[in-house]
Write a protein that holds these residues in place. Sequence first.
Motif, PDB file in Angstrom:
ATOM      1  N   HIS A  45       0.740  -1.551  -0.401  1.00  0.00           N
ATOM      2  CA  HIS A  45      -0.209  -0.286  -0.127  1.00  0.00           C
ATOM      3  C   HIS A  45       1.314   1.039  -0.434  1.00  0.00           C
ATOM      4  O   HIS A  45       1.803   1.101   0.302  1.00  0.00           O
ATOM      5  N   GLN A  47       1.299   5.509   0.840  1.00  0.00           N
ATOM      6  CA  GLN A  47       0.903   6.506   1.647  1.00  0.00           C
ATOM      7  C   GLN A  47       1.217   8.026   1.069  1.00  0.00           C
ATOM      8  O   GLN A  47       3.185   8.296   1.286  1.00  0.00           O
ATOM      9  N   GLN A 259       4.315  13.274   6.207  1.00  0.00           N
ATOM     10  CA  GLN A 259       2.934  12.383   6.352  1.00  0.00           C
ATOM     11  C   GLN A 259       2.435  11.677   7.258  1.00  0.00           C
ATOM     12  O   GLN A 259       3.015  12.144   8.525  1.00  0.00           O
ATOM     13  N   TYR A 261      -2.357  10.913   8.385  1.00  0.00           N
ATOM     14  CA  TYR A 261      -3.978  10.584   7.545  1.00  0.00           C
ATOM     15  C   TYR A 261      -4.359  12.090   7.252  1.00  0.00           C
ATOM     16  O   TYR A 261      -5.127  11.450   6.282  1.00  0.00           O
ATOM     17  N   ARG A 265      -4.342   7.946   3.616  1.00  0.00           N
ATOM     18  CA  ARG A 265      -3.887   7.106   4.178  1.00  0.00           C
ATOM     19  C   ARG A 265      -2.473   6.279   3.455  1.00  0.00           C
ATOM     20  O   ARG A 265      -3.469   6.021   2.125  1.00  0.00           O
ATOM     21  N   PRO A 266      -2.466   4.422   3.698  1.00  0.00           N
ATOM     22  CA  PRO A 266      -1.811   3.775   3.599  1.00  0.00           C
ATOM     23  C   PRO A 266      -3.193   3.315   1.676  1.00  0.00           C
ATOM     24  O   PRO A 266      -3.683   2.783   3.200  1.00  0.00           O
TER      25      PRO A 266
END
Length: 278
Positions: A45, A47, A259, A261, A265-266
Amino acid sequence: LSQAKASGRQVLRFFNPHMQAQLLARVRLEADLRQAVIFKQWELHYQPQVDAHGELTGVEALLRWHHAEHGLVSPDEFIPLLESSGLITEVGEWILEQACHQLLAWSTHPRLGRLTISVNISPVQFREAGFVERVESVFARVQAPLTKLKLEVTESLFVEAPENVRETMLRLKRRGVRFSLDDFGTGYSSLAYLAKLPLDQLKIDQSFVQQVLTSDANAAIVESTIALAESLSLEVIAEGVEMRAQYEWLRAHGCLAYQGYLFGRPVPVALFEEQVLT
Ligand code: C2E
Ligand code: CA
Ligand code: CA
Ligand code: CA
């Protein structure tokens, strides 16, 4: 007989059903991990990382495990098991290769081609004999733009044999790769290694970032880290930024990369691209 019973009970008390269940769960998890390695039940994932203008500059690749019964399992739960079982070598190589494929796939795109990808390297993986050779073999298989690749390492790596670590880093830096020091400030090592190792970036740990507005001590640590990075000519990035006020505080105090939320998000690559391009 009664004595045997008594000691039996004692054994049971020492190794209670709860512990037995825990051990069993761990053994199962490790067996499942071996399956996951064979069937590649992993996914990366991504981010977003942004600059002081809120402009996207790169991503951190974060590993996800799709477990048949448990669904998505958090890396905090299985990375230690990958390390203790030695499976991290193989999985780590897979992670790096995926990230390199992604860099290559993005390289001709006007917007995505500018992005860097940060890949987490476990200290166990880094210290493994043949680490550089494995990395080089990935680079040979996938002709990725290596100046867009950042490797995230942690302080614990520098505790033992810093000379070997330095050599490995220099060798990879000659290929254009950059190094970021993850979770900065949470290890127990001295700061002496900062002068010796060819790092490019300090990553302020989220535990400090999330307290900048509520704890003077944490705010002081973050301020000092930013000043330290500046005087050592290192980039600095804050992770775990969740609130606009934290972002504004960081920006006001000279941190120029973020970096968390607050910015995204990732997410799986398809979703990430969709978010960026629409
Ligand atoms: P890390 O490298 O410090 O990664 C940051 C973690 O914080 C990630 O958790 C990310 O999802 C989470 N995070 C990001 N922004 C925020 C935020 O604003 N608030 C909060 N509360 N959390 C945020 P994740 O993905 O669960 O990964 C946990 C740890 O597992 C990572 O910590 C890293 O140490 C390890 N890990 C993850 N992927 C890999 C990998 O590919 N290889 C290796 N060796 N380790 C990995
Ligand atoms: Ca990281
Ligand atoms: Ca981190
Ligand atoms: Ca962490």
